[in-house]
Design an enzyme around this catalytic site. Structure first.
Site: not given
Length: 287
Positions: A54, A98, A121
């Site tokens: 990313k 994450q 996200d």
């Protein structure tokens, strides 16, 4: 019949060129450089790899990135403090925590602590609720990437029967909501679903999101279906067994090179959208 390969890798590369131009235009017009902050808790090598991918994508399109590495001993309270600091940082446009975090951390509490305008996200409860109701919100990255991929290849969704296998809060459930919003008829299957093979056999669109290698058998899938595999496991296999499918189905995603690149692309794209929104806000305040 020869299946159309839904090439997420090629599409993501093409979209990165567009994103790069958009980032440059944003900065040339006096806007913010989009900055994505990633939080990695612990030292899981797979998670570290995903975070680095990313960060690399940010670099390719001209975005800034900030990586916060926290030890596995980090508490929920310490992680919440880090998230709050990033929420307050005007340079940060998007925040990625994450998944998964160590088991002793309340992941849902930490996800929901992310400011809605930085939830690029698509992991917050608020964001999911808005998206499910058809309101403006950043979608969960993997389902959002899948929807972009299906749209690019002109896959018809309206009126079709989609079967989503998996009900996680960041993949299966938002995937089902997005398909429903696109006027598909949606069935969600999970570990306690009975007659799984029969349900999959009815699907015009099959989405594998169970996290178990080749749990979904090729023989269950009817001819002419569209097959989307969101899984990735050791040996380069997904959640769906692919034996013989290329000669029977209308379209399918490769593993790797299908859904994965589009997940990252959706995350980067939504970070840009956040920066653009902040740029508009900045301009209106200055005026």
């Amino acid at each position: 019949m020869s299946a159309v390969i839904l090439d997420g890798k090629a599409l993501a590369k093409s979209r990165e060129q567009q994103l790069q131009a958009a980032v440059r235009n944003l900065q040339d017009s006096g806007g913010l450089q989009p900055v994505l902050a990633t939080i990695l808790v612990g030292d899981d090598p797979s998670s570290a790899t995903y975070v680095q991918m990313k960060i690399n994508a940010c670099g390719r399109v001209g975005m800034g990135s900030r990586c916060i590495n926290l030890p596995a001993t980090t508490t929920t309270e310490e992680l919440l403090t880090t998230i709050d600091q990033l929420n307050q940082d005007s340079d940060v446009c998007g925040i990625l925590l994450q998944h998964p975090v160590p088991e002793h951390i309340d992941e849902r509490l930490c996800f929901d602590a992310i400011a809605i305008d930085k939830d690029v996200d698509g992991v917050t409860t608020q964001g999911f609720g808005l998206m499910a109701m058809g309101e403006q919100a950043f979608g969960s990255a993997t389902p959002a990437g899948i929807m972009t991929l299906l749209k690019h290849y002109d896959i018809q969704l309206s009126g079709k029967h989609a079967v989503v296998l998996g009900r996680s809060a960041i993949l299966g459930k938002p995937m089902a909501a997005m398909l429903l919003n696109a006027n598909a008829t949606v069935t969600i299957c999970h570990s306690r679903t009975e007659n799984l093979a029969e349900l999959v056999a009815q699907a015009d669109i099959v989405v594998g999101a169970v996290g178990k290698p080749e749990l979904i058998k090729a023989a269950w899938i009817k001819d002419g279906a569209v097959v989307v595999d969101a899984g990735y496991h050791a040996g380069g296999v997904g959640d769906i067994e692919k034996t013989g499918l290329e000669k029977r189905v209308a379209a399918l995603t490769p593993v790797p090179g299908g859904v994965g690149p589009m997940t990252i692309n959706a995350l980067i794209s939504q970070t840009l959208q956040s920066a653009e929104q902040k740029g508009i806000l900045k301009a209106s305040l200055a005026g």
